[in-house]
Design a protein around this motif. Structure first.
Motif, PDB file in Angstrom:
ATOM      1  N   GLU A  72       0.863  -1.182   0.000  1.00  0.00           N
ATOM      2  CA  GLU A  72       0.000   0.000   0.000  1.00  0.00           C
ATOM      3  C   GLU A  72       0.896   1.227   0.000  1.00  0.00           C
ATOM      4  O   GLU A  72       1.791   1.349   0.834  1.00  0.00           O
ATOM      5  CB  GLU A  72      -0.903  -0.006   1.228  1.00  0.00           C
ATOM      6  CG  GLU A  72      -1.882   1.130   1.264  1.00  0.00           C
ATOM      7  CD  GLU A  72      -2.764   1.079   2.500  1.00  0.00           C
ATOM      8  OE1 GLU A  72      -3.239   2.157   2.905  1.00  0.00           O
ATOM      9  OE2 GLU A  72      -2.956  -0.012   3.069  1.00  0.00           O
ATOM     10  N   ALA A 115       1.261   5.516  -0.128  1.00  0.00           N
ATOM     11  CA  ALA A 115       0.619   6.812   0.111  1.00  0.00           C
ATOM     12  C   ALA A 115       1.654   7.905  -0.118  1.00  0.00           C
ATOM     13  O   ALA A 115       2.843   7.715   0.136  1.00  0.00           O
ATOM     14  CB  ALA A 115       0.082   6.889   1.535  1.00  0.00           C
ATOM     15  N   GLY A 116       1.195   9.043  -0.615  1.00  0.00           N
ATOM     16  CA  GLY A 116       2.078  10.192  -0.774  1.00  0.00           C
ATOM     17  C   GLY A 116       2.478  10.442  -2.209  1.00  0.00           C
ATOM     18  O   GLY A 116       1.770  10.079  -3.148  1.00  0.00           O
ATOM     19  N   THR A 141       4.089   6.470  -6.886  1.00  0.00           N
ATOM     20  CA  THR A 141       3.191   5.531  -7.538  1.00  0.00           C
ATOM     21  C   THR A 141       3.759   4.125  -7.372  1.00  0.00           C
ATOM     22  O   THR A 141       4.967   3.928  -7.518  1.00  0.00           O
ATOM     23  CB  THR A 141       3.085   5.849  -9.047  1.00  0.00           C
ATOM     24  OG1 THR A 141       2.621   7.175  -9.205  1.00  0.00           O
ATOM     25  CG2 THR A 141       2.145   4.902  -9.747  1.00  0.00           C
ATOM     26  N   THR A 166       5.080   6.853   1.625  1.00  0.00           N
ATOM     27  CA  THR A 166       5.006   5.815   2.650  1.00  0.00           C
ATOM     28  C   THR A 166       4.556   4.512   2.016  1.00  0.00           C
ATOM     29  O   THR A 166       3.476   4.445   1.428  1.00  0.00           O
ATOM     30  CB  THR A 166       4.027   6.208   3.766  1.00  0.00           C
ATOM     31  OG1 THR A 166       4.442   7.460   4.320  1.00  0.00           O
ATOM     32  CG2 THR A 166       4.000   5.159   4.865  1.00  0.00           C
ATOM     33  N   THR A 190       3.576   0.694   2.874  1.00  0.00           N
ATOM     34  CA  THR A 190       3.216  -0.261   3.919  1.00  0.00           C
ATOM     35  C   THR A 190       3.154  -1.640   3.288  1.00  0.00           C
ATOM     36  O   THR A 190       2.438  -1.850   2.306  1.00  0.00           O
ATOM     37  CB  THR A 190       1.855   0.093   4.547  1.00  0.00           C
ATOM     38  OG1 THR A 190       1.915   1.432   5.060  1.00  0.00           O
ATOM     39  CG2 THR A 190       1.512  -0.869   5.674  1.00  0.00           C
TER      40      THR A 190
END
Length: 123
Positions: free
Chosen positions: A41, A43-44, A47, A87, A89
């Motif tokens: 996953e 974020a930010g 891509t 980020t 994950t």
């Protein structure tokens, strides 16, 4: 364990970091006997370009998860045109999770010079 090829990306939509995932036991030894679904996953300012496990027989076409192969998996993170934090994950089907922080910045952009008829311009 998550090991990126780089933690700072150039915010140019072309720069990438290969994040290597290694499944380790409590002793730090590679766990290559079990197959785990590895979920990614992002974020930010990045891509999630691709995921893979290095096995030529892998036919999983998921964009955000892959089965581990011999205790390994891979995510390729691509920068966007925006600077900022990224980020990643990574979680396993057994509930284990790890977070990796990367960043993207335009300040490392190379200077480009245009030379025409003996005149030089910084562009």
């Amino acid at each position: 364990m998550l090991t990126p090829t780089k933690t700072k990306l150039l915010a140019d939509q072309y720069d990438v970091s290969h994040v290597h995932v290694q499944l380790l036991d409590k002793k730090g030894e590679l766990v290559n006997s079990n197959v785990h679904k590895v979920h990614f996953e992002l974020a930010g300012a990045g891509t999630l370009l691709a995921v893979d496990n290095g096995w030529e027989m892998n036919v999983d076409d998921s964009l955000d998860s892959v089965d581990s192969h011999q205790g390994r998996a891979l995510a390729i993170i691509q920068s966007t045109e925006k600077s900022g934090d990224i980020t990643l994950t990574v979680s396993l089907d057994n509930g284990l999770k790890q977070v990796l922080n990367l960043s993207s910045d335009r300040s490392d952009k190379w200077s480009i010079y245009l030379c025409v008829n003996g005149m030089t311009w910084l562009i």
